[in-house]
Scaffold this active site. Sequence first.
Site, PDB file in Angstrom:
ATOM      1  N   ARG A  10     -77.718  39.075 -15.277  1.00 10.66           N
ATOM      2  CA  ARG A  10     -78.460  40.244 -15.727  1.00 10.66           C
ATOM      3  C   ARG A  10     -77.524  41.225 -16.415  1.00 10.66           C
ATOM      4  O   ARG A  10     -76.380  41.401 -16.020  1.00 10.66           O
ATOM      5  CB  ARG A  10     -79.193  40.906 -14.568  1.00 10.66           C
ATOM      6  CG  ARG A  10     -78.382  41.042 -13.320  1.00 10.66           C
ATOM      7  CD  ARG A  10     -79.266  41.323 -12.122  1.00 10.66           C
ATOM      8  NE  ARG A  10     -80.167  40.214 -11.824  1.00 10.66           N
ATOM      9  CZ  ARG A  10     -81.119  40.267 -10.891  1.00 10.66           C
ATOM     10  NH1 ARG A  10     -81.277  41.342 -10.187  1.00 10.66           N
ATOM     11  NH2 ARG A  10     -81.900  39.231 -10.664  1.00 10.66           N
ATOM     12  N   ASP A  35     -78.044  45.902 -13.452  1.00 10.48           N
ATOM     13  CA  ASP A  35     -78.787  45.875 -12.211  1.00 10.48           C
ATOM     14  C   ASP A  35     -78.535  47.221 -11.532  1.00 10.48           C
ATOM     15  O   ASP A  35     -77.396  47.554 -11.243  1.00 10.48           O
ATOM     16  CB  ASP A  35     -78.203  44.743 -11.357  1.00 10.48           C
ATOM     17  CG  ASP A  35     -79.200  44.222 -10.366  1.00 10.48           C
ATOM     18  OD1 ASP A  35     -80.315  44.774 -10.304  1.00 10.48           O
ATOM     19  OD2 ASP A  35     -78.859  43.267  -9.652  1.00 10.48           O
ATOM     20  N   ASP A  93     -79.573  49.582  -8.352  1.00 11.97           N
ATOM     21  CA  ASP A  93     -80.262  49.599  -7.058  1.00 11.97           C
ATOM     22  C   ASP A  93     -80.110  50.947  -6.378  1.00 11.97           C
ATOM     23  O   ASP A  93     -79.002  51.471  -6.283  1.00 11.97           O
ATOM     24  CB  ASP A  93     -79.673  48.527  -6.121  1.00 11.97           C
ATOM     25  CG  ASP A  93     -80.210  47.147  -6.452  1.00 11.97           C
ATOM     26  OD1 ASP A  93     -81.410  47.051  -6.800  1.00 11.97           O
ATOM     27  OD2 ASP A  93     -79.434  46.184  -6.382  1.00 11.97           O
TER      28      ASP A  93
END
Length: 778
Positions: A355, A358, A360
């Site tokens: 990816r 990312d 989070d």
Amino acid sequence: MGGDKIRVNDLLLTVPLVGGAVWPKTKGQAALQPFLVSLVVPFDVSAAAATDDLRHTINYSLLCSLLRQAFNDQTQPLGSLEDLVSGIFDALFGREDLALNEVHLKLVQPRAPLNCKSVRIEANAKRVSNSTWIVEEMRHCCEDIQCLTIVGVNDCEREERQVVRINVSIEWKQCGIQRVDFRGLTRRLHEKVGQSSFQMLEALASYVSEETLRCLVDIPHSPVVTVRAAKPVAIVFAESSEIEISRTHADFPRIFSTPVALAIGSNLGDRFYNIELALRLLEDPQSLDFKDSFVNVVDTSFMYETAPMYVTNQPSFINCACMVETNLAPIELLKLLKKIEQLVGRVPSIRNGPRAIDLDLILYGDQTIDTRTEPRKELDDLEGQLVVPHPRMFEREFVLRPLNDMVPDLVHPILYRRISDLLATLVTPPDSTPMQKVIPFPQCPPPAGRSVPSTLTHWTLRCSPGDKPGTRVMATLNTTPDSFSDGSTHNTLPAALEYAQSAVSAGAAILDVGGYSTRPGAAFVSPEEEMSRVVPSISAIRASHPQLPMSIDTFRPSVARVALAAGANCINDVYAFTGPNSFPVKAAGGAESDRYLVEMKALAREFAVPIILMHSRGDAGTNKDYSVYDYSGQQNAVVEGVRVELGAKVNSIVKGKGGVRRWLVIVDPGVGFSKTLEGNLQVLRSAASVTADVPVGQGPLRARNPLAGFPQLIGASRKSFLGAILEHTDSGRKTAPKERSWATAAAVACAVQQGALLVRVHDTQEMADVVNVANALW
Ligand SMILES: *[C@@H]1O[C@H](CO)[C@@H](O)[C@H](O)[C@H]1NC(C)=O
Ligand SMILES: *[C@@H]1O[C@H](CO)[C@@H](O)[C@H](O)[C@H]1NC(C)=O
Ligand SMILES: *[C@@H]1O[C@H](CO)[C@@H](O)[C@H](O)[C@H]1NC(C)=O
């Protein structure tokens, strides 16, 4: 019979304690201190009551003798009251035959720090498994801090100071063991209140709560502070008038805010570019249609290269984390993160697969949130749902390690354990590749049309001694005619190019270009003159060495800007972004230092370049007494001085809105700057301890070393302290800078042994040989 309790009141223990006495002994020595221990144990006594049989209750006599045995005659001193608290719980829960499940402990130290009558810790602990326990609630109290201060509205009260008595209680919930430096706290409160002159007791109490919270600001688990303040002599016919208030960090939003942690990863495309782009989007939510909202990145971690977890046949990840301040609620913040992920180009792909970015949300203060409607087996793919704290953070080194760079003491809101503790107890598979710190160098000048620079190259740092690559060489190109070490030989373009070529052939990893000598007594050079010296060389070298990292050695924002635009991609500043009049931190420089700081930070952010920040006490030309490193009789006072003074600057550069990313910072302890001969040797011989993860500072300011974990540059080449050593030997040999190559070799070997990332040298070929051999040795 749920309310039955068994109590033991005021058991006297005498324990050797290192800190916390009225008159502490010299560093590290313990003094015997009296403590009163009270225990309350919830216990159903109905069986014992019915049978009148001791076997059905807790043997109090055993309780007491257990504690006396464990502490009274022990010679091993304890570091703090909190150590005693956890020792008592260990002793009580460790005894299986006692079968305790819950204990309320009150620990009073009657001979407390000077400025108050006594201090006290109360803690409730519960057994969670056989011999492990957790503290669910804790309270630190200082009783009767007595101050003389001006307080009141009546004329007579404005004339003379009167006595006020203050009780402070600091209450934590679901917290684990929290620590408070009582001595530092009471001293500070005593001082601050003494200097104040409020009209109202209410204002005084609020001020005390704010000051108390300030002392606890580095502890991310926010406590409730309750202050009771009384003016015992204010009212003639009553005992006293009194105020009680409770405050938390949230009551002072301008000063304290909720810690929100994000984890960032990328393993596709230009990973460093993706991360920088994502952060810039994050910092500008309005541009993504999040109206009236702000997100400030207020701290960043180091950056790491990590082998992929779970799905292993994919490129390695770059991981880091940041702390943000925001007015977005958790769900809104999640939406923003998803939007950024799309923009930066995350292609929905296999779970845990490659990816571009990312993002989070790991922690949002101490909130626990779970938006999933049905419990899922899979914790990996939350599919737009939000679970905070992140359900797998505790098993992920690539989340915990970056968090630990920023908030090691932050307590996990469900596990009640500190980040540092979670990281320390993380079980990593023995065959896993370690996470390695990396430093990205951007492409300068940035390619047209890109506001975020793309990446030229990145360095991987060793994580333990012996790893490759080891120390790297920085070659020094002085374009100053008066440079102390190589005269005027390189002040013409062909010579500069030739020097660069030879440095690269010799194995230099980076070239440092400077046009203004910082040596004592060097002539003033105007910014225009400095630019005209460095820019042509930088442009020419960039053209012939497109891949070579190159730093500009300057403290002037204007010079740094043109140098970066010409192709330099790193800033090396001997005044650490605070200008020449900046000792010790900003005090002396004031507004001028602030201006340097603001401009240099903005520049470093814009170009996303690594920066090298050196310790010095400002301009070497002015006469200062460098023998003064008064850091409370520390053995390594100069090393401590570097940690405190440079640490404060690094904090002001890395932390807060507009800070430079931590992963771009290299520190330089400044060998040869603002130090005596012995001071220079001390720094050189224990350079590793400059960046060690140790506590630094005194009293309430005591904190983790602000320089912990930063990579270091050491520059000792040809410096006058080496000349001074040679001159003070029997031979009394006087040396010109150019004659100090062998002396430099010894210093370079030491820097390698101390784990420096970089050594800045002049004799590149010779010192590259020294570094190669020293790298092989250590
Ligand atoms: C209670 O503890 C004391 C001290 O350890 C011990 O002497 C006594 O025998 C114990 N009593 C019972 C009934 O276990
Ligand atoms: C906990 O206690 C039980 C019974 O006493 C024992 O079988 C078990 O091994 C213990 N577990 C640990 C982790 O000590
Ligand atoms: C502080 O606490 C002590 C003990 O609880 C109490 O006697 C005293 O009155 C308190 N002082 C204030 C100002 O509340």
